[in-house]
Structure formats: C-alpha cells, structure tokens
Design a protein around this motif. Structure first.
Motif, PDB file in Angstrom:
ATOM      1  N   ARG A   1       0.839  -1.207   0.000  1.00  0.00           N
ATOM      2  CA  ARG A   1       0.000   0.000   0.000  1.00  0.00           C
ATOM      3  C   ARG A   1       0.871   1.253   0.000  1.00  0.00           C
ATOM      4  O   ARG A   1       0.603   2.205  -0.732  1.00  0.00           O
ATOM      5  N   CYS A   2       1.948   1.237   0.809  1.00  0.00           N
ATOM      6  CA  CYS A   2       2.836   2.403   0.869  1.00  0.00           C
ATOM      7  C   CYS A   2       3.597   2.574  -0.445  1.00  0.00           C
ATOM      8  O   CYS A   2       3.837   3.718  -0.876  1.00  0.00           O
ATOM      9  N   LEU A   3       3.980   1.472  -1.068  1.00  0.00           N
ATOM     10  CA  LEU A   3       4.656   1.577  -2.374  1.00  0.00           C
ATOM     11  C   LEU A   3       3.732   2.206  -3.415  1.00  0.00           C
ATOM     12  O   LEU A   3       4.184   2.979  -4.272  1.00  0.00           O
ATOM     13  N   ARG A   4       2.434   1.881  -3.346  1.00  0.00           N
ATOM     14  CA  ARG A   4       1.481   2.480  -4.296  1.00  0.00           C
ATOM     15  C   ARG A   4       1.347   3.985  -4.079  1.00  0.00           C
ATOM     16  O   ARG A   4       0.944   4.709  -4.982  1.00  0.00           O
ATOM     17  N   GLY A   5       1.698   4.457  -2.881  1.00  0.00           N
ATOM     18  CA  GLY A   5       1.630   5.886  -2.582  1.00  0.00           C
ATOM     19  C   GLY A   5       2.815   6.678  -3.129  1.00  0.00           C
ATOM     20  O   GLY A   5       2.809   7.911  -3.095  1.00  0.00           O
ATOM     21  N   LEU A   6       3.857   5.994  -3.631  1.00  0.00           N
ATOM     22  CA  LEU A   6       5.026   6.683  -4.204  1.00  0.00           C
ATOM     23  C   LEU A   6       4.733   7.100  -5.635  1.00  0.00           C
ATOM     24  O   LEU A   6       3.844   6.542  -6.298  1.00  0.00           O
ATOM     25  N   THR A   7       5.521   8.044  -6.118  1.00  0.00           N
ATOM     26  CA  THR A   7       5.409   8.388  -7.548  1.00  0.00           C
ATOM     27  C   THR A   7       5.928   7.209  -8.359  1.00  0.00           C
ATOM     28  O   THR A   7       6.654   6.343  -7.843  1.00  0.00           O
ATOM     29  N   GLU A   8       5.626   7.158  -9.616  1.00  0.00           N
ATOM     30  CA  GLU A   8       6.041   6.047 -10.476  1.00  0.00           C
ATOM     31  C   GLU A   8       7.557   5.905 -10.509  1.00  0.00           C
ATOM     32  O   GLU A   8       8.089   4.804 -10.410  1.00  0.00           O
ATOM     33  N   VAL A   9       8.271   7.018 -10.598  1.00  0.00           N
ATOM     34  CA  VAL A   9       9.729   6.966 -10.692  1.00  0.00           C
ATOM     35  C   VAL A   9      10.327   6.508  -9.358  1.00  0.00           C
ATOM     36  O   VAL A   9      11.268   5.723  -9.337  1.00  0.00           O
ATOM     37  N   GLN A  10       9.771   6.966  -8.233  1.00  0.00           N
ATOM     38  CA  GLN A  10      10.255   6.536  -6.926  1.00  0.00           C
ATOM     39  C   GLN A  10      10.008   5.033  -6.734  1.00  0.00           C
ATOM     40  O   GLN A  10      10.886   4.302  -6.270  1.00  0.00           O
ATOM     41  N   ARG A  11       8.798   4.568  -7.115  1.00  0.00           N
ATOM     42  CA  ARG A  11       8.457   3.158  -6.975  1.00  0.00           C
ATOM     43  C   ARG A  11       9.392   2.290  -7.807  1.00  0.00           C
ATOM     44  O   ARG A  11       9.882   1.270  -7.346  1.00  0.00           O
ATOM     45  N   GLN A  12       9.674   2.713  -9.044  1.00  0.00           N
ATOM     46  CA  GLN A  12      10.592   1.950  -9.916  1.00  0.00           C
ATOM     47  C   GLN A  12      11.984   1.878  -9.289  1.00  0.00           C
ATOM     48  O   GLN A  12      12.597   0.812  -9.232  1.00  0.00           O
ATOM     49  N   SER A  13      12.485   3.019  -8.810  1.00  0.00           N
ATOM     50  CA  SER A  13      13.830   3.058  -8.230  1.00  0.00           C
ATOM     51  C   SER A  13      13.925   2.164  -6.992  1.00  0.00           C
ATOM     52  O   SER A  13      14.877   1.384  -6.841  1.00  0.00           O
ATOM     53  N   VAL A  14      12.956   2.270  -6.098  1.00  0.00           N
ATOM     54  CA  VAL A  14      12.958   1.465  -4.869  1.00  0.00           C
ATOM     55  C   VAL A  14      12.820  -0.022  -5.210  1.00  0.00           C
ATOM     56  O   VAL A  14      13.542  -0.861  -4.661  1.00  0.00           O
ATOM     57  N   THR A  15      11.932  -0.360  -6.114  1.00  0.00           N
ATOM     58  CA  THR A  15      11.725  -1.762  -6.493  1.00  0.00           C
ATOM     59  C   THR A  15      12.992  -2.360  -7.094  1.00  0.00           C
ATOM     60  O   THR A  15      13.391  -3.475  -6.725  1.00  0.00           O
ATOM     61  N   LEU A  16      13.636  -1.641  -8.004  1.00  0.00           N
ATOM     62  CA  LEU A  16      14.854  -2.158  -8.632  1.00  0.00           C
ATOM     63  C   LEU A  16      15.992  -2.289  -7.616  1.00  0.00           C
ATOM     64  O   LEU A  16      16.720  -3.282  -7.619  1.00  0.00           O
ATOM     65  N   ALA A  17      16.126  -1.310  -6.729  1.00  0.00           N
ATOM     66  CA  ALA A  17      17.252  -1.331  -5.797  1.00  0.00           C
ATOM     67  C   ALA A  17      17.027  -2.327  -4.651  1.00  0.00           C
ATOM     68  O   ALA A  17      17.946  -3.052  -4.280  1.00  0.00           O
ATOM     69  N   TYR A  18      15.813  -2.403  -4.099  1.00  0.00           N
ATOM     70  CA  TYR A  18      15.608  -3.207  -2.898  1.00  0.00           C
ATOM     71  C   TYR A  18      14.963  -4.565  -3.139  1.00  0.00           C
ATOM     72  O   TYR A  18      15.198  -5.497  -2.378  1.00  0.00           O
ATOM     73  N   TYR A  19      14.176  -4.684  -4.200  1.00  0.00           N
ATOM     74  CA  TYR A  19      13.563  -5.981  -4.451  1.00  0.00           C
ATOM     75  C   TYR A  19      14.351  -6.801  -5.464  1.00  0.00           C
ATOM     76  O   TYR A  19      14.344  -8.018  -5.417  1.00  0.00           O
ATOM     77  N   ARG A  20      15.011  -6.124  -6.381  1.00  0.00           N
ATOM     78  CA  ARG A  20      15.840  -6.849  -7.355  1.00  0.00           C
ATOM     79  C   ARG A  20      17.308  -6.866  -6.945  1.00  0.00           C
ATOM     80  O   ARG A  20      18.097  -7.582  -7.523  1.00  0.00           O
ATOM     81  N   GLY A  21      17.693  -6.026  -5.998  1.00  0.00           N
ATOM     82  CA  GLY A  21      19.056  -6.030  -5.496  1.00  0.00           C
ATOM     83  C   GLY A  21      20.069  -5.335  -6.411  1.00  0.00           C
ATOM     84  O   GLY A  21      21.262  -5.600  -6.316  1.00  0.00           O
ATOM     85  N   LEU A  22      19.598  -4.401  -7.273  1.00  0.00           N
ATOM     86  CA  LEU A  22      20.512  -3.687  -8.166  1.00  0.00           C
ATOM     87  C   LEU A  22      21.201  -2.548  -7.411  1.00  0.00           C
ATOM     88  O   LEU A  22      20.650  -1.980  -6.479  1.00  0.00           O
ATOM     89  N   THR A  23      22.390  -2.220  -7.843  1.00  0.00           N
ATOM     90  CA  THR A  23      23.107  -1.085  -7.250  1.00  0.00           C
ATOM     91  C   THR A  23      22.510   0.209  -7.797  1.00  0.00           C
ATOM     92  O   THR A  23      21.764   0.205  -8.777  1.00  0.00           O
ATOM     93  N   TYR A  24      22.856   1.330  -7.162  1.00  0.00           N
ATOM     94  CA  TYR A  24      22.366   2.619  -7.648  1.00  0.00           C
ATOM     95  C   TYR A  24      22.778   2.842  -9.099  1.00  0.00           C
ATOM     96  O   TYR A  24      22.002   3.316  -9.919  1.00  0.00           O
ATOM     97  N   ARG A  25      24.016   2.521  -9.436  1.00  0.00           N
ATOM     98  CA  ARG A  25      24.540   2.703 -10.793  1.00  0.00           C
ATOM     99  C   ARG A  25      23.733   1.855 -11.786  1.00  0.00           C
ATOM    100  O   ARG A  25      23.370   2.319 -12.858  1.00  0.00           O
ATOM    101  N   GLU A  26      23.446   0.573 -11.415  1.00  0.00           N
ATOM    102  CA  GLU A  26      22.681  -0.298 -12.308  1.00  0.00           C
ATOM    103  C   GLU A  26      21.262   0.229 -12.509  1.00  0.00           C
ATOM    104  O   GLU A  26      20.712   0.172 -13.609  1.00  0.00           O
ATOM    105  N   VAL A  27      20.659   0.782 -11.458  1.00  0.00           N
ATOM    106  CA  VAL A  27      19.322   1.365 -11.575  1.00  0.00           C
ATOM    107  C   VAL A  27      19.375   2.563 -12.515  1.00  0.00           C
ATOM    108  O   VAL A  27      18.523   2.731 -13.389  1.00  0.00           O
TER     109      VAL A  27
END
Length: 194
Positions: A138-164
């Motif tokens: 629910r909280c992830l749905r409250g983020l903007t699309e770009v914030q949600r993409q960045s958080v999902t890629l970095a924390y759920y997929r385990g990508l580094t900031y550079r890879e994101v």
C-alpha cells in the motif's frame, strides 16, 4: 485350636451391628471395637474392589471407619440394615477417591498440554507477515512512479544505484535523490521511527 466346651448353657449372643452403632453414637469405645470387628473386613474388601490399590484402599477404609465412629448417631435402623449403611458409606468414599484421582489426572494432562505449546504462534506470525507485506504494498502504491521503480529495482531486485541509473537511463544523482525521497515517504507511511 478347640473352643472350650460349655456345660449347661448357651453362649451369650453377640450384640448385633445396629445395637453396637447405637452404643457408639453414645460414645461407647468398647462398642466401636465390636463394630470394627464386624465391618473392617467387608469395608476393606469393597473399597479394594473399587480402588484396586492396596495402600489407597487401606486409607479409604480407615476414613470410613472414622466416619462410622463420628457419624453413628446418623444411622436410622428404620431406613435399612446397619451393614448396608456402613457399606454405602464405604462405596461412596471409594468412588469419590476414584473421581478425585481422575480429576487430578485430567488437570495434570491439561497442564502438560499447556506446557507443550510452541514458543510462538505460527498462525499469528503468518498473519503479521501478511499484514506487513500488505502495508508495504500500500505504501509503495503511494510513491510516484519513478520513486516506486527506483525502490523496487534497488531493494527488491538487489541492483546497485549505478545499475538502476543505467536501466532507467537517468543520471546517478537523480536516481539517488528519487531513492532517498521514496524511502523517506515509505518510512513515514509505515510509521517507522529511527
């Protein structure tokens, strides 16, 4: 051993149990000895048949005989035979002891079951995890699309900031800012304090 021969007379009749109980009710200790001699064996036999434990049978038989001593005044000959009165007391005491032992065993069994409960409740734990996951979604749905993409890629997929940054074709600084803003919003939404 032979009984002594009696010449010219009959043996004196032994008092019956009802008469002895009447005397015991008046406090006659010698009469109680007679009662004891008449009923101790049958009482112990009946109690042992119910309890099957010799030690407990002797204890209950003793309790019955004490009750006879104390309660002899309650005996009413018009209600039935004296032996039936004593044996009814003995049977009731024996059954009470069996019920008491069964109740104690049941209590111990219930206590043992309580001691074997797991250290944590699996159902509660599973429900809490599901609720936490739903709250994060629910909280992830409250983020903007770009914030949600960045958080999902970095924390759920385990990508580094550079890879994101490379995957989203954005400058590294922009990705870091979006991640930081997204994490701040998530923290506030989840009510995390630290």
């Amino acid at each position: 051993m032979r009984e002594p021969a009696r010449i010219g007379g009959s043996t004196p009749a032994a008092p019956d149990l009802a008469e002895l109980l009447g005397r015991v009710a008046r406090g006659d200790r010698e009469a109680f000895e007679g009662v004891y001699d008449l009923v101790a064996g049958p009482v112990l036999g009946l109690v042992r048949g119910v309890l099957r434990d010799p030690a407990q049978s002797e204890e209950v038989a003793q309790e019955v005989l004490v009750e006879v001593w104390r309660g002899a005044a309650r005996y009413r000959p018009e209600r039935g035979a004296a032996m039936a009165w004593v044996m009814t007391m003995a049977h009731r005491r024996a059954v009470d002891r069996v019920r008491s032992a069964q109740a104690a065993g049941d209590r111990e069994h219930r206590a043992a079951l309580l001691d074997h409960t797991p250290a944590y409740d699996e159902v509660t734990e599973e429900v809490e995890h599901r609720l936490e996951r739903e709250q994060v979604r629910r909280c992830l749905r409250g983020l903007t699309e770009v914030q949600r993409q960045s958080v999902t890629l970095a924390y759920y997929r385990g990508l580094t900031y550079r890879e994101v940054a490379e995957l989203l074709a954005l400058p590294l600084g922009t990705v870091k800012t979006r991640l930081r803003d997204g994490l701040i919003r998530l923290r506030d939404c989840l009510g995390v304090t630290a």
